[in-house]
Design a protein around this motif. Structure first.
Motif, PDB file in Angstrom:
ATOM      1  N   VAL A  96      -9.859 -10.950 -16.352  1.00  0.00           N
ATOM      2  CA  VAL A  96      -9.571 -10.302 -15.076  1.00  0.00           C
ATOM      3  C   VAL A  96      -8.275 -10.880 -14.498  1.00  0.00           C
ATOM      4  CG1 VAL A  96     -10.419  -9.879 -12.739  1.00  0.00           C
ATOM      5  CG2 VAL A  96     -12.030  -9.970 -14.645  1.00  0.00           C
ATOM      6  N   PRO A  97      -7.318 -10.022 -14.137  1.00  0.00           N
ATOM      7  CA  PRO A  97      -6.039 -10.521 -13.600  1.00  0.00           C
ATOM      8  C   PRO A  97      -6.236 -11.302 -12.301  1.00  0.00           C
ATOM      9  CG  PRO A  97      -5.883  -8.189 -14.173  1.00  0.00           C
ATOM     10  CD  PRO A  97      -7.342  -8.552 -14.233  1.00  0.00           C
ATOM     11  N   ARG A  98      -5.524 -12.403 -12.185  1.00  0.00           N
ATOM     12  CA  ARG A  98      -5.488 -13.203 -10.958  1.00  0.00           C
ATOM     13  C   ARG A  98      -4.097 -13.809 -10.832  1.00  0.00           C
ATOM     14  NH1 ARG A  98      -9.845 -17.184 -12.647  1.00  0.00           N
ATOM     15  NH2 ARG A  98      -9.452 -16.128 -14.624  1.00  0.00           N
ATOM     16  N   GLU A  99      -3.672 -13.957  -9.597  1.00  0.00           N
ATOM     17  CA  GLU A  99      -2.354 -14.527  -9.340  1.00  0.00           C
ATOM     18  C   GLU A  99      -2.456 -15.425  -8.116  1.00  0.00           C
ATOM     19  OE1 GLU A  99       1.580 -12.232  -9.966  1.00  0.00           O
ATOM     20  OE2 GLU A  99       1.139 -12.073  -7.821  1.00  0.00           O
ATOM     21  N   ILE A 100      -1.945 -16.643  -8.238  1.00  0.00           N
ATOM     22  CA  ILE A 100      -2.064 -17.625  -7.164  1.00  0.00           C
ATOM     23  C   ILE A 100      -0.669 -18.126  -6.787  1.00  0.00           C
ATOM     24  CG2 ILE A 100      -3.054 -19.849  -6.487  1.00  0.00           C
ATOM     25  CD1 ILE A 100      -5.185 -19.337  -8.707  1.00  0.00           C
ATOM     26  N   ILE A 101      -0.348 -18.043  -5.504  1.00  0.00           N
ATOM     27  CA  ILE A 101       0.923 -18.533  -4.988  1.00  0.00           C
ATOM     28  C   ILE A 101       0.628 -19.748  -4.104  1.00  0.00           C
ATOM     29  CG2 ILE A 101       3.020 -18.006  -3.701  1.00  0.00           C
ATOM     30  CD1 ILE A 101       2.706 -16.258  -6.156  1.00  0.00           C
ATOM     31  N   ARG A 102       1.256 -20.881  -4.431  1.00  0.00           N
ATOM     32  CA  ARG A 102       1.122 -22.085  -3.615  1.00  0.00           C
ATOM     33  C   ARG A 102       2.464 -22.370  -2.946  1.00  0.00           C
ATOM     34  NH1 ARG A 102      -2.113 -23.461  -8.167  1.00  0.00           N
ATOM     35  NH2 ARG A 102      -4.235 -24.029  -7.568  1.00  0.00           N
ATOM     36  N   ASN A 103       2.440 -22.420  -1.632  1.00  0.00           N
ATOM     37  CA  ASN A 103       3.645 -22.688  -0.842  1.00  0.00           C
ATOM     38  C   ASN A 103       3.311 -23.804   0.133  1.00  0.00           C
ATOM     39  OD1 ASN A 103       5.985 -22.669   0.658  1.00  0.00           O
ATOM     40  ND2 ASN A 103       6.127 -20.439   0.736  1.00  0.00           N
ATOM     41  N   ARG A 104       3.774 -25.019  -0.202  1.00  0.00           N
ATOM     42  CA  ARG A 104       3.420 -26.208   0.564  1.00  0.00           C
ATOM     43  C   ARG A 104       1.902 -26.365   0.583  1.00  0.00           C
ATOM     44  NH1 ARG A 104       8.074 -25.298   5.193  1.00  0.00           N
ATOM     45  NH2 ARG A 104       9.829 -25.729   3.790  1.00  0.00           N
ATOM     46  N   ASP A 105       1.261 -26.307   1.764  1.00  0.00           N
ATOM     47  CA  ASP A 105      -0.186 -26.543   1.788  1.00  0.00           C
ATOM     48  C   ASP A 105      -0.997 -25.257   1.827  1.00  0.00           C
ATOM     49  OD1 ASP A 105       0.403 -25.754   4.358  1.00  0.00           O
ATOM     50  OD2 ASP A 105      -0.977 -27.172   5.308  1.00  0.00           O
ATOM     51  N   GLN A 106      -0.333 -24.108   1.666  1.00  0.00           N
ATOM     52  CA  GLN A 106      -1.048 -22.831   1.700  1.00  0.00           C
ATOM     53  C   GLN A 106      -1.202 -22.253   0.299  1.00  0.00           C
ATOM     54  OE1 GLN A 106       0.701 -19.016   3.192  1.00  0.00           O
ATOM     55  NE2 GLN A 106      -0.861 -19.190   4.786  1.00  0.00           N
ATOM     56  N   VAL A 107      -2.390 -21.704   0.034  1.00  0.00           N
ATOM     57  CA  VAL A 107      -2.687 -21.074  -1.251  1.00  0.00           C
ATOM     58  C   VAL A 107      -3.084 -19.628  -0.998  1.00  0.00           C
ATOM     59  CG1 VAL A 107      -4.116 -21.113  -3.320  1.00  0.00           C
ATOM     60  CG2 VAL A 107      -3.488 -23.256  -2.207  1.00  0.00           C
ATOM     61  N   ILE A 108      -2.397 -18.686  -1.671  1.00  0.00           N
ATOM     62  CA  ILE A 108      -2.730 -17.263  -1.558  1.00  0.00           C
ATOM     63  C   ILE A 108      -3.126 -16.765  -2.935  1.00  0.00           C
ATOM     64  CG2 ILE A 108      -1.932 -14.970  -0.890  1.00  0.00           C
ATOM     65  CD1 ILE A 108       0.154 -16.282   0.873  1.00  0.00           C
ATOM     66  N   CYS A 109      -4.330 -16.222  -3.040  1.00  0.00           N
ATOM     67  CA  CYS A 109      -4.857 -15.731  -4.312  1.00  0.00           C
ATOM     68  C   CYS A 109      -4.982 -14.218  -4.258  1.00  0.00           C
ATOM     69  CB  CYS A 109      -6.217 -16.372  -4.584  1.00  0.00           C
ATOM     70  SG  CYS A 109      -6.919 -15.920  -6.175  1.00  0.00           S
ATOM     71  N   TYR A 110      -4.334 -13.527  -5.219  1.00  0.00           N
ATOM     72  CA  TYR A 110      -4.387 -12.067  -5.313  1.00  0.00           C
ATOM     73  C   TYR A 110      -5.389 -11.676  -6.393  1.00  0.00           C
ATOM     74  CZ  TYR A 110      -0.066 -12.053  -2.568  1.00  0.00           C
ATOM     75  OH  TYR A 110       0.882 -12.235  -1.584  1.00  0.00           O
ATOM     76  N   LEU A 111      -6.384 -10.854  -6.005  1.00  0.00           N
ATOM     77  CA  LEU A 111      -7.428 -10.408  -6.924  1.00  0.00           C
ATOM     78  C   LEU A 111      -7.400  -8.881  -6.995  1.00  0.00           C
ATOM     79  CD1 LEU A 111     -10.266 -12.740  -5.573  1.00  0.00           C
ATOM     80  CD2 LEU A 111      -8.791 -13.153  -7.539  1.00  0.00           C
ATOM     81  N   PRO A 112      -6.593  -8.317  -7.891  1.00  0.00           N
ATOM     82  CA  PRO A 112      -6.457  -6.852  -7.940  1.00  0.00           C
ATOM     83  C   PRO A 112      -7.745  -6.133  -8.313  1.00  0.00           C
ATOM     84  CG  PRO A 112      -5.347  -7.899  -9.803  1.00  0.00           C
ATOM     85  CD  PRO A 112      -5.723  -8.998  -8.860  1.00  0.00           C
ATOM     86  N   SER A 113      -8.640  -6.784  -9.059  1.00  0.00           N
ATOM     87  CA  SER A 113      -9.873  -6.110  -9.481  1.00  0.00           C
ATOM     88  C   SER A 113     -10.771  -5.755  -8.301  1.00  0.00           C
ATOM     89  CB  SER A 113     -10.644  -6.999 -10.460  1.00  0.00           C
ATOM     90  OG  SER A 113     -11.006  -8.221  -9.839  1.00  0.00           O
ATOM     91  N   THR A 114     -10.664  -6.532  -7.203  1.00  0.00           N
ATOM     92  CA  THR A 114     -11.460  -6.243  -6.002  1.00  0.00           C
ATOM     93  C   THR A 114     -10.580  -5.907  -4.805  1.00  0.00           C
ATOM     94  OG1 THR A 114     -11.523  -8.601  -5.435  1.00  0.00           O
ATOM     95  CG2 THR A 114     -13.358  -7.726  -6.750  1.00  0.00           C
ATOM     96  N   ALA A 115      -9.275  -5.749  -5.046  1.00  0.00           N
ATOM     97  CA  ALA A 115      -8.317  -5.441  -3.982  1.00  0.00           C
ATOM     98  C   ALA A 115      -8.468  -6.420  -2.819  1.00  0.00           C
ATOM     99  CB  ALA A 115      -8.500  -4.004  -3.493  1.00  0.00           C
ATOM    100  N   THR A 116      -8.459  -7.693  -3.158  1.00  0.00           N
ATOM    101  CA  THR A 116      -8.689  -8.750  -2.176  1.00  0.00           C
ATOM    102  C   THR A 116      -7.585  -9.797  -2.230  1.00  0.00           C
ATOM    103  OG1 THR A 116     -11.087  -8.465  -2.412  1.00  0.00           O
ATOM    104  CG2 THR A 116     -10.333 -10.497  -1.362  1.00  0.00           C
ATOM    105  N   ILE A 117      -7.217 -10.307  -1.061  1.00  0.00           N
ATOM    106  CA  ILE A 117      -6.319 -11.452  -0.943  1.00  0.00           C
ATOM    107  C   ILE A 117      -7.101 -12.584  -0.278  1.00  0.00           C
ATOM    108  CG2 ILE A 117      -4.191 -12.349   0.063  1.00  0.00           C
ATOM    109  CD1 ILE A 117      -3.128  -9.515   0.184  1.00  0.00           C
ATOM    110  N   LYS A 118      -7.137 -13.731  -0.908  1.00  0.00           N
ATOM    111  CA  LYS A 118      -7.807 -14.903  -0.331  1.00  0.00           C
ATOM    112  C   LYS A 118      -6.745 -15.912   0.076  1.00  0.00           C
ATOM    113  CE  LYS A 118     -12.129 -14.512  -2.965  1.00  0.00           C
ATOM    114  NZ  LYS A 118     -13.200 -14.705  -2.003  1.00  0.00           N
TER     115      LYS A 118
END
Length: 310
Positions: free
Chosen positions: A79-101
């Motif tokens: 399942v595709p997942r993409e995680i962006i870390r910028n300093r102390d923030q983490v953004i996770c993109y989950l296209p299979s559920t159209a969700t951003i965590k």
């Protein structure tokens, strides 16, 4: 008069002890090189994570500039997942559920950023020594071994690239010397120009209409709500204490302990927020042990990169 033979033995013991001390210091210097390289260098590459009978491939790109580090991690298998870390923030993109965590980093970071800035705690809890030379992803690397001084933590073997100190491989093993998990680069480019577009989210445009789940993590004193951990785990210290939203439930308590390398998290959730798939007791995935129990209409779950005893 001291017999010549005994004098020679003492001399050899003294030389051996000095060599061991020098070797330990050299190993700690290598760990410092690893920390500096993973923090200060820009790099891009592909690594494999192996645990139990599963293998997962990821692509990582880290760009260090005057505005601070930015990191992008793409999971290439399943399942595709993409995680962006910028300093102390983490953004996770989950296209299979159209969700951003959206979350904040707490405790240990992911490979290859696994070492703390302060290495003193490691030498207090682990015997640190240099191992053999290896070759990983086309680079020569020096093995550094961390043997735990008790059964409350796992052993580790790290392999650092000889020219830069960049971490190329990390193994975790138990007290029976059985491998629990391995991270290893299969392809890596260290330094040089990296276009900033390579650390931008590939799903950013289409994710504008996705559901956003923000953990809302904020520093908290859980003792005010009646939650304390009276018995401290030897060699571990509390690094953060917060409340957050987890699995749709707000106000979840989260305490993180670390020995500098391993992290153990305690989650305190209201019973109404219980995940249907959760079961009381102990479970394991790779080097991660999970223990859950009910307590006063709450679920207390401990998740740790540590043996079940911890």
């Amino acid at each position: 008069m001291i017999p010549a033979g005994r004098l020679m033995c003492w001399a050899l013991l003294f030389v051996s002890a000095a060599a061991v001390a020098q070797g330990d210091q050299s190993a700690l210097q290598w760990l410092q090189r690893v920390y500096s390289a993973t923090q200060k260098l820009s790099y891009t590459g592909t690594f494999v994570y192996h645990h139990d009978d599963q293998v997962e491939t990821s692509r990582i790109t880290r760009l260090v500039s005057s505005s601070g580090p930015v990191e992008k991690l793409e999971i290439l298998d399943g399942v595709p997942r993409e995680i962006i870390r910028n300093r102390d923030q983490v953004i996770c993109y989950l296209p299979s559920t159209a969700t951003i965590k959206i979350d904040k980093q707490g405790g240990r970071q992911s490979f290859p950023l696994i070492l703390p800035a302060q290495l003193k705690g490691l030498s207090e809890n682990y015997e640190v020594r240099k191992g053999e030379m290896e070759r990983v992803a086309g680079f020569d690397c020096q093995v550094i071994v961390l043997e735990p001084k008790d059964k409350l933590r796992y052993g580790h073997k790290l392999c650092a690239e000889t020219a830069t100190g960049m971490l190329l491989k990390a193994k975790t093993y138990n007290d029976r010397n059985e491998m629990l998990e391995t991270f290893a680069f299969t392809q890596l480019r260290i330094g040089g120009y990296i276009d900033r577009g390579r650390v931008k989210a590939r799903f950013a445009v289409q994710a504008r209409d996705w559901r956003v789940e923000d953990s809302g993590a904020t520093v908290a004193d859980l003792a005010q709500a009646g939650w304390t951990v009276p018995l401290q785990l030897p060699g571990f210290r509390k690094v953060t204490e917060m409340t957050r939203t987890l699995n749709g439930a707000s106000g979840v308590g989260h305490i993180v302990f670390s020995d500098g390398l391993a992290a153990v998290s305690v989650f305190i959730e209201p019973e109404s927020a219980r995940n249907a798939s959760r079961r009381p007791g102990l479970s394991r995935q790779g080097a991660i042990n999970i223990f859950a129990r009910q307590l006063d209409n709450h679920w207390v779950t401990v998740v740790g990169e540590a043996p079940p005893e911890s």
